[in-house]
Design an enzyme around this catalytic site. Structure first.
Site, short mmCIF file in Angstrom:
data_model
loop_
_atom_site.label_atom_id
_atom_site.label_comp_id
_atom_site.label_asym_id
_atom_site.label_seq_id
_atom_site.Cartn_x
_atom_site.Cartn_y
_atom_site.Cartn_z
N PRO A 65 27.26 45.43 27.28
CA PRO A 65 27.77 46.29 26.21
C PRO A 65 27.46 45.82 24.78
O PRO A 65 27.74 46.55 23.84
CB PRO A 65 29.29 46.28 26.45
CG PRO A 65 29.55 45.00 27.17
CD PRO A 65 28.33 44.71 27.99
N TYR A 71 19.98 49.70 16.89
CA TYR A 71 21.43 49.97 17.01
C TYR A 71 21.73 51.44 16.73
O TYR A 71 22.54 52.06 17.41
CB TYR A 71 22.20 49.06 16.05
CG TYR A 71 23.68 48.96 16.36
CD1 TYR A 71 24.17 47.97 17.19
CD2 TYR A 71 24.59 49.86 15.80
CE1 TYR A 71 25.53 47.88 17.48
CE2 TYR A 71 25.94 49.77 16.08
CZ TYR A 71 26.41 48.78 16.93
OH TYR A 71 27.75 48.69 17.22
N TYR A 74 30.67 41.55 14.97
CA TYR A 74 30.11 40.85 16.13
C TYR A 74 30.04 39.38 15.73
O TYR A 74 29.27 39.01 14.86
CB TYR A 74 28.69 41.35 16.44
CG TYR A 74 28.62 42.75 17.04
CD1 TYR A 74 28.67 43.88 16.24
CD2 TYR A 74 28.48 42.93 18.42
CE1 TYR A 74 28.59 45.16 16.80
CE2 TYR A 74 28.38 44.20 18.98
CZ TYR A 74 28.45 45.31 18.16
OH TYR A 74 28.36 46.56 18.71
N HIS A 82 30.12 55.06 10.90
CA HIS A 82 30.02 53.66 10.49
C HIS A 82 28.62 53.43 9.93
O HIS A 82 27.63 53.70 10.58
CB HIS A 82 30.26 52.72 11.68
CG HIS A 82 31.71 52.56 12.01
ND1 HIS A 82 32.31 51.35 12.20
CD2 HIS A 82 32.70 53.48 12.13
CE1 HIS A 82 33.61 51.52 12.45
NE2 HIS A 82 33.86 52.81 12.42
N LYS A 127 24.56 50.45 23.92
CA LYS A 127 23.51 51.40 24.29
C LYS A 127 23.85 52.27 25.50
O LYS A 127 23.18 53.29 25.74
CB LYS A 127 22.21 50.63 24.61
CG LYS A 127 21.46 50.17 23.39
CD LYS A 127 20.66 51.31 22.78
CE LYS A 127 20.46 51.18 21.30
NZ LYS A 127 21.55 51.74 20.46
C1 PHB Z 1 33.92 49.55 21.63
O1 PHB Z 1 34.44 49.98 20.58
O2 PHB Z 1 34.51 49.65 22.72
C2 PHB Z 1 32.58 48.91 21.59
C3 PHB Z 1 31.84 48.97 20.42
C4 PHB Z 1 30.59 48.34 20.37
C5 PHB Z 1 30.09 47.67 21.48
C6 PHB Z 1 30.83 47.63 22.66
C7 PHB Z 1 32.07 48.24 22.71
O3 PHB Z 1 28.89 47.03 21.40
#
Ligand code: PHB
Length: 392
Positions: free
Chosen positions: A291, A383, A202, A74, A295
């Site tokens: 989450p 990130y 997000y 990504h 990280k």
């Molecule tokens: C996920 O795909 O489960 C996932 C991705 C990014 C995050 C948290 C969970 O910040």
């Protein structure tokens, strides 16, 4: 009672414990890995999925790792707020990317590689206590048949997650650490549907946060902010889809049957100590992050690179400087990751009780990030992952 000896006893067969056993073996240091869970449980527990580029490079060194081949690269994420989406393009900002490859797939790869290499790896073996970490450590517990065991070792590592049984011997009880609880949680779903977006979204919406992630062409992972006391079974599928759709205004999510749901609690935690005598903590045993910054597993891998090198120096070269510096060095990255995870969390969620000032300030913060190349780069650096200590 069976009494055995090894050089390093590793408690926990998650990403941290398994990677550590690999690094130690490469340095000629023998270890035993024990985990209270069965192999099946470890390989099927659903966890998050973002790997920093540095984590993927470390996994590339492991025979049979599929992170780069089966995982998806990504090159950006989208931040969505006030009805608009804003893409953060990682390669142009920092020359790096991330990979979407779920943690349980990483674990399948690591377990297969360690077993093929002849690693002593014991599932369904629960450790009940760790003794004498200031002199000659002993790890005691019961094996998969219920028989008591004792492992004597030169060093013991707690890689056994947030409910670590090694932590009390290293850091005292949980209350000794630095702790932050949040007034919200994530309602997570896995559904059978085509992807609604190529990249992660997000989204900060007036009703609360949502994250649109992916798993494959036919399975998607999505989350929305909920109250921590929410019962995952209490919502109908229609209510779940309604909550998700409302929180990503501007995108119509492709719906499909939901086959797994869970509520993830949000915590930030750093243990009161990371090393005592001949024992140390890594990964979630040492720290927990919410989450939102993706990280968790990446930070565990960074701890292990540092500790693996420190243990090689200690046990092969009889040089104590690496292990003496371990906690202080690891904590620098841990607190940067704590800040980043807290920052992403506070910037993106609707805080219960927030007033007009709080809400507008949050939108101002988001604009400050996306309208500034420096702001975007700060986010992209964190990130995709800060540089890792070089492995050996
Ligand atoms: C996920 O795909 O489960 C996932 C991705 C990014 C995050 C948290 C969970 O910040």
């Amino acid at each position: 009672m069976t009494v055995e000896r090894t050089r390093v006893a590793i408690v926990g067969a998650g990403p941290a414990g398994l990677l550590l056993s690999h690094l130690l073996a490469a340095a000629g240091v023998e270890s035993i890995v024990v985990d209270a869970r069965s192999r099946q449980e470890i390989e099927t527990t659903i966890r998050a999925g973002i790997l920093e580029q540095g984590t993927v490079e470390v996994l590339d060194g492991i025979e049979g790792s599929r992170a780069r081949t089966v995982g998806h690269r990504h090159d950006g994420i989208e931040l969505r707020f006030a009805g608009e989406g804003h893409r953060i393009d990682f390669p142009s900002l920092v020359g790096r990317s991330v990979w979407l490859y779920p943690q349980h797939e990483v674990l399948k790869d690591l377990i297969a590689a360690r077993l093929a290499a002849g690693q002593d790896l014991r599932f369904s073996a629960s450790v009940t206590a760790v003794h004498d970490v200031d002199s000659e450590p002993r790890v005691v517990g019961t094996d998969s048949d219920g028989a008591p065991f004792e492992i004597r070792c030169d060093f013991v590592v707690g890689a056994d997650g947030s409910r670590s049984v090694v932590r009390p011997a290293v850091a005292g009880d949980r209350g000794n650490g630095a702790f932050r609880e949040y007034p919200f949680a994530w309602f997570g779903v896995l559904c059978e549907a085509a992807p609604s977006s190529d990249e992660l979204i997000y989204s900060n919406a007036p009703d609360g946060f949502a994250l649109i992630s992916q798993r494959s062409e036919t399975v998607q992972r999505m989350y929305f902010q909920c109250d921590p006391s929410t019962d995952p079974e209490a919502l109908s599928e229609a209510e779940i889809w309604d909550a998700l759709q409302r929180r990503v205004p501007g995108t119509h999510l492709t719906e499909g049957p939901i086959f797994q749901r869970d509520v993830l609690r949000f915590r930030s935690f750093v243990a009161g100590g990371l090393r005592r005598g001949r024992a140390a903590l890594v990964g979630d045993a040492a720290h927990t992050v919410p989450p939102t910054g993706a990280k968790g597993m990446n930070l565990a891998i960074a701890d292990v690179l540092l500790l693996g090198d420190a243990l090689r120096r200690l046990l092969v070269e009889h040089d104590e400087r690496g292990i003496d510096a371990y906690a202080e060095t690891a904590l620098r990255r841990i607190w940067k990751a704590q800040h980043f995870s807290w920052w992403m969390t506070s910037m993106l969620h609707a805080v219960p009780g927030a007033d007009a000032f709080d809400r507008q300030r949050q939108l101002g913060e988001l604009r400050g990030v996306i309208e500034s190349e420096a702001g975007q780069r700060f986010l992209a650096e964190a990130y995709t992952g800060w540089p890792l200590p070089s492995s050996f």
